[in-house]
Design an enzyme around this catalytic site. Structure first.
Site, PDB file in Angstrom:
ATOM      1  N   GLU A  51       0.833  -1.212   0.000  1.00 48.33           N
ATOM      2  CA  GLU A  51       0.000   0.000   0.000  1.00 48.33           C
ATOM      3  C   GLU A  51       0.872   1.269   0.000  1.00 48.33           C
ATOM      4  O   GLU A  51       1.945   1.283   0.613  1.00 48.33           O
ATOM      5  CB  GLU A  51      -0.866  -0.017   1.280  1.00 48.33           C
ATOM      6  N   LYS A 121      -9.348   3.038  -2.019  1.00 45.41           N
ATOM      7  CA  LYS A 121      -9.711   2.508  -0.697  1.00 45.41           C
ATOM      8  C   LYS A 121     -10.990   3.160  -0.164  1.00 45.41           C
ATOM      9  O   LYS A 121     -11.081   4.390  -0.101  1.00 45.41           O
ATOM     10  CB  LYS A 121      -8.535   2.796   0.246  1.00 45.41           C
ATOM     11  N   CYS A 156      -5.694  -2.832   2.803  1.00 42.60           N
ATOM     12  CA  CYS A 156      -5.348  -2.773   4.216  1.00 42.60           C
ATOM     13  C   CYS A 156      -6.564  -2.788   5.153  1.00 42.60           C
ATOM     14  O   CYS A 156      -7.209  -3.814   5.293  1.00 42.60           O
ATOM     15  CB  CYS A 156      -4.423  -1.573   4.444  1.00 42.60           C
TER      16      CYS A 156
HETATM   17  N1  LIG Z   1      -3.008   1.358   6.437  1.00 44.28           N
HETATM   18  C1  LIG Z   1      -4.023   0.817   7.067  1.00 44.28           C
HETATM   19  O1  LIG Z   1      -5.143   0.805   6.615  1.00 44.28           O
HETATM   20  C2  LIG Z   1      -3.682   0.202   8.408  1.00 44.28           C
HETATM   21  C3  LIG Z   1      -4.817  -0.597   9.001  1.00 44.28           C
HETATM   22  C4  LIG Z   1      -4.470  -1.109  10.361  1.00 44.28           C
HETATM   23  O2  LIG Z   1      -3.341  -1.018  10.804  1.00 44.28           O
HETATM   24  C5  LIG Z   1      -5.522  -1.732  11.174  1.00 44.28           C
HETATM   25  O3  LIG Z   1      -5.205  -2.133  12.316  1.00 44.28           O
HETATM   26  O4  LIG Z   1      -6.675  -1.835  10.715  1.00 44.28           O
END
Ligand SMILES: NC(=O)CCC(=O)C(=O)O
Length: 271
Positions: A51, A121, A156
């Site tokens: 990402e 996203k 993510c």
């Molecule tokens: N970059 C992200 O979206 C991190 C997401 C994350 O760390 C989580 O715990 O959920």
């Protein structure tokens, strides 16, 4: 990728370190790792990047650093995909769209270098201030790889929302692809959520997380390739590496036949 009924598809996840706020450095680094991936003994059919690999979470400077409409990224990644006849899920980048907003966007390139899909996203992660600087996407995205497999896009934090994975699976996804910058101390959440998405949707999960530090945040890698039974085919450590594995898309059908979760759903009782 073979095209008979027992296809095997080779995956390479580029579990890279990312230089904070240095798009040019990061581009050169990704190019190097991609070259390394395609010249390995087993050539990948699909390469996945992490990402926000162009800038990391340099959010305070993101307006100056973001790739305008992804032009630069599209140009070089597309040329790479075409040159090496490989599918590339180009992680995600900070993209400045025509509306002036900055989005966390992934592009998918096919073996001819065409942009097969893009996805921004949809769930912004407040713990890393995304909502202060970025705009959220508004559309789930499903795309085809080699005309034979359907993949759902996810980035993510999106994996915390089972509704998204389920929606993509219902639309036909055989796999969920997850570029990430997921930091310490939530390794347990990362592994558990990825396995849960694979098991509940009976699909492959290909998740590429970064390593290294961004400011005071430490990223642990542990990129994963998980099969539709929830078995881990490959998992990275906490240093930079290319995590590889081979998947067999027909296993999705087999698992869904064995435990017919999708036939047994009672959606009218869930809302
Ligand atoms: N970059 C992200 O979206 C991190 C997401 C994350 O760390 C989580 O715990 O959920």
């Amino acid at each position: 990728m073979s095209t008979d009924s027992s296809q095997s598809v080779n995956i390479a996840l580029l579990q890279a370190d990312i230089a904070l706020g240095e798009p040019e450095v990061n581009r050169r680094h990704m190019e190097q790792l991609m070259e390394q991936a395609v010249t390995a003994a087993v050539k990948p059919d699909v390469i996945v990047l992490p990402e926000m690999w162009n800038t990391g979470y340099a959010l305070e400077q993101i307006h100056e650093l973001a790739d305008v409409e992804g032009k630069e990224t599209k140009e070089w990644v597309s040329a790479f995909a075409r040159r090496h006849r490989v599918n590339v899920v180009a992680g995600s980048i900070a993209e400045k769209k025509a509306d002036g907003g900055i989005y966390n966007t992934t592009y998918i390139f096919d073996r001819s270098g065409n942009t097969a899909a893009s996805y921004s996203k949809i769930h912004l992660f407040r713990l890393m201030d995304e909502e202060k600087y970025l705009q959220a996407g508004s559309e789930p995205v499903l795309f085809e790889l080699d005309g034979a497999m359907k993949a759902g896009a996810s980035i993510c934090y999106d994996i915390r929302f089972p509704e998204l994975g389920r929606r993509l699976a219902l639309a036909g996804a055989d796999m969920l692809i997850v570029p990430a910058e997921w930091p310490h101390p939530r390794l347990h959440h990362w592994r558990t959520l990825l396995m849960a998405r694979a098991i509940e949707n009976q699909m492959y999960v290909l998740a590429c997380n970064r390593v290294g530090t961004g400011g005071i945040t430490e990223f642990f890698g542990h990129s994963m390739i998980i099969d539709p039974w929830g078995e881990v085919i490959a998992e990275g450590g906490d240093q930079e590496e290319i995590v590889t594995g081979t998947i067999h898309p027909e296993l999705v059908k087999e698992v869904r036949g064995r435990i017919p979760v999708f036939e047994d759903r009672r959606p009218s009782l869930y809302l």
